[in-house]
Design an enzyme around this catalytic site. Structure first.
Site, PDB file in Angstrom:
ATOM      1  N   LYS A   1       0.781  -1.374   0.103  1.00  7.80           N
ATOM      2  CA  LYS A   1       0.069  -0.071  -0.149  1.00  7.80           C
ATOM      3  C   LYS A   1       0.836   1.331  -0.043  1.00  7.80           C
ATOM      4  CE  LYS A   1      -1.003   0.403   5.077  1.00  7.80           C
ATOM      5  NZ  LYS A   1      -0.261   1.703   5.187  1.00  7.80           N
ATOM      6  N   THR A   2       2.168   1.259   0.711  1.00 11.11           N
ATOM      7  CA  THR A   2       2.870   2.500   0.713  1.00 11.11           C
ATOM      8  C   THR A   2       3.445   2.761  -0.686  1.00 11.11           C
ATOM      9  OG1 THR A   2       3.548   2.019   2.802  1.00 11.11           O
ATOM     10  CG2 THR A   2       4.983   3.598   1.649  1.00 11.11           C
TER      11      THR A   2
ATOM     12  N   ASP B   1      -4.262   7.583   4.725  1.00  6.31           N
ATOM     13  CA  ASP B   1      -3.694   6.036   4.875  1.00  6.31           C
ATOM     14  C   ASP B   1      -4.218   5.827   6.362  1.00  6.31           C
ATOM     15  OD1 ASP B   1      -2.259   3.904   4.826  1.00  6.31           O
ATOM     16  OD2 ASP B   1      -0.543   4.542   5.396  1.00  6.31           O
ATOM     17  N   GLU B   2      -4.155   4.441   6.439  1.00  9.66           N
ATOM     18  CA  GLU B   2      -4.878   3.830   7.613  1.00  9.66           C
ATOM     19  C   GLU B   2      -6.296   4.225   8.056  1.00  9.66           C
ATOM     20  OE1 GLU B   2      -3.506   1.325   8.686  1.00  9.66           O
ATOM     21  OE2 GLU B   2      -1.241   1.337   8.402  1.00  9.66           O
TER      22      GLU B   2
ATOM     23  N   GLN C   1      -7.591  -5.331   9.874  1.00  6.28           N
ATOM     24  CA  GLN C   1      -6.353  -4.850  10.720  1.00  6.28           C
ATOM     25  C   GLN C   1      -6.901  -3.609  11.421  1.00  6.28           C
ATOM     26  OE1 GLN C   1      -2.436  -5.348   8.904  1.00  6.28           O
ATOM     27  NE2 GLN C   1      -3.663  -5.046   7.007  1.00  6.28           N
TER      28      GLN C   1
ATOM     29  N   ARG D   1       2.666 -10.891  10.183  1.00  5.66           N
ATOM     30  CA  ARG D   1       3.888 -10.182  10.266  1.00  5.66           C
ATOM     31  C   ARG D   1       4.848 -11.155   9.803  1.00  5.66           C
ATOM     32  NH1 ARG D   1       2.182  -5.916   9.519  1.00  5.66           N
ATOM     33  NH2 ARG D   1       0.341  -6.969   9.240  1.00  5.66           N
TER      34      ARG D   1
END
Length: 743
Positions: free
Chosen positions: A34-35, A221-222, A252, A607
Site C-alpha cells: 500500500k505504501t 492512510d490507515e 487490521q 507479520r
C-alpha cells in the site's frame, strides 16, 4: 515516465494508482504494497496527469510514515515537487493550519502545545483549585476521560449535560476548568489541535472553503484507524469535489481502545455511493502457508463486507507450527531453543526473529529464558520487565525489608503510594540524616526522640512509613516470600493505588505486571524461608543489570501485538494464545471487542515472512495461582491440515527441580533453579564474617547519641551493622555512617 511509474505494479495496484478523480477506497491486505501505491499514485498525478503538488494533501498516521513518503517521492518526482505537496499526521497538519486560523476563535497564533507532562501538571492545578482529592481523582486517569470526550467531539457543556453519575459530574467540572486554564494560557493539548480545527470549519465556512479549494486531492492512510474527530476533518476537507483516496483494511482495525471506529471504513460506500473499491490481495511478504492460516482466523469472524483472498508468488512455504508448552517457562524455553537452532543453522540471524504477545507482563518469562542462553534481545515500546515503575516500586519495599539502609530504594518509595511526603520533606530528611551522621532510615527512627525540622503533619507521615518498613523487617524473616509480597500488596493497597494513578485499564495492566512478580516469587518456595528473599533479589539483580540492546545490533525483538502493526520479520513467534490473554479477559463479554482481538491475532500472524509459530501453554501461573489454560478460540478456525503440532506436556527438568531438592549454591543450602536460569551457577551471597571491627561489650561514643556499649555486630551488604545500647535506647547503626569512636 508514466510507463516507468506503472511498470512495476500488479493490475490491482495499477488500477488504484490510475484512479484519480472521485472517491476511491483501497482495501489493502497485509503486505500488499500500500505504501508503494500511495507514493506512485502521487507521482503519477504530478508527472503524468499534471496535478500541481500544491493541490495535494496526504494524511499519514505517524511522522515516520510521512518521512518515508517524502523520501520515496524525492526519488520519484524530485525534491522540489515533493516539498510542494502537504503531508503529515492529523496532529501536525492541524497545528500548521491553526497557526494561521486560530485567530478566528479570538486566540493568538503564538499558542503553546502542551505535552503529556504539561497536561498532567495542569490537571493537578485543576484538582487543587476545585478542592478535589488527587488520590481519588488521579490526574492521568482524568485526562484519559477528557481525551476520550474530545475524540468524540463532546464539549465540556455537552459532557456536563450528559453526566448522570457523581464520577461523571466530577469529570465534567474538571473538563470545564481544564479548558478554561488552557485558554487563559493560550495553550492547546494534542486533542485540541484537531477539535479546534473542526470548530473553525463548522463556524467559519469561508475558512473551510479556502482549504477545500486549495486541496483538490486528499489521500488518507490507515483509514480504518480514524476516530470521530478525524473522520469529521476528512469529510470536511473532501468537500464537494469528493476526490478522497482512502487506504485501509477493516481486518487490521485494532485500535478501538484509542477511539478508532471501524465503522468509518465500513460506511465509506454509504458516504460515497459512487466510490470505486479496489482490493489489493497479492501479498509480497509471506508464504501461502502463513496466509492460509491467517485467513482462516479472520474468516472465522463471520460474514465480511469485503472478503479478500490473499495470495502470493512466494511459494507454499513451511507449515505453520502450533506448539503447546507445559507452562509459560517451557513455552519461553521452546521459543529460545528454536531461535538458537535457526541461528545455528546459518539461515537466520537473531534480528530476523520476533516474539509477539498480547500484554507486556508476558515478556518476563521470555527475558528469563533469553538471558542465561546469552541470546541478544530488545523489548520494543516499553521498559524491560524489572525496569517497569510498578515492579521497581514493589521491589524497593522488598529490598528495604531485607536492608532498610538502602537509601536509594528508601527515597524511591518514601512517598509511594502517596502519603503526603513532598520533595521538601524528603530533602529535609536527607539533610537531617547527614547532620546526625546516620542513614536516612536511622534518622526516621530518631523522629520520636530528637527535635526534628519537620512539621507535625510531615512527621506523622514519615512515622507511618517507618511503621510499614519495621513491619516488613520483622515479617521477612518469618514469612515465605509469596506471603511477604502479599503483605506488601495488601498493606499498601497496591492494586487500588495503580487504578487511582493510571485509570482502570492501564492500572489493571500494571497490576498484572505486579502479579507476574509474585509468580516469580513462587519459584523460590522450596528454599528455607530465610534464603528466599535474598536469593530472589540477587537473581533479579542479574536480570535487571543486563545492558539494553543497541537498536542496530543483531538482536531478536520482543514486542506486543499492537506495537508490531506495520512491521515484518522472517520468523515470528506468537505466545500466550489462550483465553483470557487473547482474547483479553476485558474483551471476552463484548462480541465487538472479541472480533477486534481476532483481528489483532490476524495482524500478528501476517507479520511473518517465512516461518510462523503459534504457541500456548497447558497451564499458566496467573495472579499467584496455577490455572489450566484453554487455548484461544481463534485457533479452532484453522484447519488441522494447515498446522504442524507439537507439545510439551511434562515439566521441564528445571521446573521439576524447583519443587524438589536444591543442590549446592551459596550459603543457604542451594537456590532453586528458576526455570532456564538454572543453567548458570551464581556466586554465593556473603555471610557473616569471621572477624568484625566492633565486639560485644566494647564502649563507643557517637557525636549525637553520646556514649554506649556494643551489643552485637553483623555484616550487611558489605557494611557493618552495629547494635549499640545508648543511655536512652538501643540503636542499629552502620559503621560507615555512624563514625563511632572506640573508647
Amino acid at each position: 515516465m508514466a510507463e516507468e511509474l506503472l511498470s512495476g505494479l500488479n493490475p490491482a495496484q495499477r488500477r488504484a494508482v490510475e484512479a484519480i478523480d472521485g472517491p476511491v477506497l483501497v482495501l489493502a491486505g497485509p503486505g500488499s504494497g500500500k505504501t508503494r501505491v500511495l507514493t506512485h499514485r502521487i507521482a503519477h498525478m504530478i508527472r503524468t496527469v499534471g496535478v500541481d503538488p500544491y493541490r495535494i494533501l496526504a494524511v499519514t498516521f505517524t511522522n515516520k510514515a510521512s518521512r518515508e513518503m517524502r523520501e520515496r517521492l524525492d526519488i520519484l518526482v524530485g525534491p522540489n515537487d515533493a516539498r510542494a505537496l502537504t503531508a503529515g499526521t492529523f496532529h501536525s497538519l492541524c497545528a500548521r493550519f491553526l497557526r494561521r486560523e486560530i485567530v478566528h476563535l479570538g486566540r493568538g497564533r503564538d499558542f503553546t502545545i502542551y505535552d503529556s507532562d504539561d497536561q498532567e501538571r495542569l490537571m493537578r492545578r485543576v484538582l487543587r483549585e476545585l478542592n478535589l482529592d488527587e488520590k481519588q481523582n488521579p490526574p492521568r486517569a482524568m485526562l484519559g476521560r477528557i481525551s476520550s470526550a474530545k475524540n468524540e467531539l463532546v464539549s465540556p457543556d455537552d459532557f456536563a449535560r450528559l453526566s448522570h453519575t457523581y464520577a461523571a459530574e466530577i469529570t465534567a467540572r474538571c473538563y470545564a476548568h481544564y479548558q478554561q486554564l488552557l485558554h487563559e494560557s493560550n495553550a492547546l493539548d494534542f486533542d485540541d489541535l484537531l477539535v479546534e480545527m473542526v470548530h473553525i470549519f463548522a463556524q467559519f465556512p469561508e475558512v473551510l472553503e479556502k482549504y477545500q479549494k486549495r486541496y483538490e486531492y486528499l489521500l488518507v492512510d490507515e483509514y480504518q484507524d480514524t476516530n470521530k474527530v478525524q473522520y469529521t476533518l476528512v469529510q470536511n476537507l473532501a468537500g464537494a469535489r469528493r476526490n478522497l483516496f482512502a487506504v485501509g483494511d477493516e481486518d487490521q482495525s485494532v485500535y478501538g481502545f484509542r477511539g478508532a471506529d471501524i465503522r468509518n471504513i465500513l460506511r465509506f460506500e454509504q458516504d460515497y455511493p459512487d466510490a470505486q473499491v479496489i482490493m489489493l490481495e497479492q501479498n509480497y511478504r509471506s508464504t501461502q502457508a502463513i496466509l492460509d492460516a491467517a485467513q482462516a482466523v479472520i474468516a472465522g469472524g463471520g460474514k465480511k463486507k469485503h472478503l479478500k483472498k490473499l495470495w502470493t508468488q512466494n511459494g507454499a512455504g513451511l507449515q505453520v507450527s502450533l506448539h503447546e508448552g507445559y507452562d509459560q517457562s517451557e513455552e519461553a524455553k521452546f521459543v529460545v531453543d528454536e531461535i538458537a537452532r535457526l541461528v545455528a543453522s546459518g539461515d537466520y540471524r537473531y534480528r530476523d526473529c520476533a516474539v509477539m504477545y498480547r500484554i507486556n507482563a508476558q515478556s518476563r518469562a521470555l527475558e528469563e529464558a533469553l538471558i542465561p542462553r546469552g541470546v541478544p534481545y530488545q523489548i520494543v515500546g516499553g521498559p524491560r520487565f524489572y525496569e517497569r515503575k510498578e515492579i521497581k516500586d514493589v521491589l524497593a519495599y522488598l529490598h528495604l525489608a531485607y536492608n532498610p539502609y538502602d537509601r536509594l530504594r528508601l527515597g524511591r518509595v518514601l512517598n509511594w503510594p502517596g502519603r503526603g511526603i513532598g520533595e521538601r520533606s524528603e530533602s529535609e530528611l536527607q539533610r537531617w540524616a547527614i547532620e546526625l551522621g546516620v542513614p536516612p532510615f536511622q534518622a526516621l527512627r530518631e523522629l520520636e526522640d530528637l527535635p526534628s525540622p519537620f512539621s507535625a503533619r510531615a512527621k506523622n507521615a514519615l512515622l507511618s512509613f517507618l511503621a510499614i518498613i519495621d513491619e516488613l523487617i520483622v515479617a521477612q524473616s518469618k514469612l515465605p516470600l509469596t506471603e511477604l509480597i502479599d503483605m506488601i500488596l495488601g498493606r499498601l493497597e497496591v492494586r487500588e493505588t495503580l487504578v487511582r494513578e493510571y485509570g482502570a485499564e492501564e492500572g489493571d495492566d500494571r497490576w498484572r505486571n505486579v502479579q507476574e512478580l509474585r509468580n516469580v516469587a513462587t519459584e523460590y518456595s522450596g528454599l528455607p524461608i530465610e534464603a528466599q528473599l535474598p536469593t530472589c533479589l540477587e537473581e533479579i539483580a542479574l536480570v535487571a543489570e543486563v545492558d539494553k540492546m543497541d537498536g542496530k545490533a543483531d538482536a531478536m525483538t520482543c514486542i506486543t501485538l499492537h506495537q508490531a502493526k506495520g512491521l515484518e520479520y522472517p520468523v515470528v513467534f506468537l505466545v500466550g494464545l489462550e483465553e483470557g490473554l487473547l482474547p483479553h479477559s476485558r474483551s471476552s463479554d463484548d462480541p465487538e471487542k472479541v472480533e477486534e482481538e481476532r483481528r489483532l491475532l490476524y495482524v500478528g500472524m501476517t507479520r511473518a515472512r517465512q516461518r510462523l509459530y503459534l504457541c500456548h501453554a497447558f497451564r499458566r501461573l496467573s495472579f499467584g495461582r496455577v490455572n489450566i489454560s484453554t487455548r484461544t478460540r481463534f485457533l479452532a478456525d484453522i484447519p488441522a491440515a494447515l498446522l504442524k503440532q507439537t507439545k510439551k506436556r511434562a515439566p521441564t527438568t528445571a521446573s521439576s527441580q524447583t519443587n524438589n531438592m536444591f543442590t549446592g549454591r551459596g550459603g543457604y543450602g542451594g537456590a532453586p533453579p528458576r526455570g532456564p536460569t538454572a543453567t548458570k551457577d551464581l556466586p554465593p551471597r556473603p555471610v557473616a564474617p569471621a572477624e568484625v571491627s566492633f565486639f560485644i561489650g566494647q564502649p563507643v561514643c557517637h557525636a549525637t547519641f553520646g556514649e554506649g556499649v556494643v551489643m552485637g555486630s553483623r555484616l550487611v551488604d558489605g557494611d557493618e551493622e552495629v547494635m549499640v545500647s545508648f543511655a536512652d535506647k538501643q540503636r542499629k547503626l552502620l559503621a560507615s555512617f555512624a563514625r563511632l569512636e572506640k573508647l
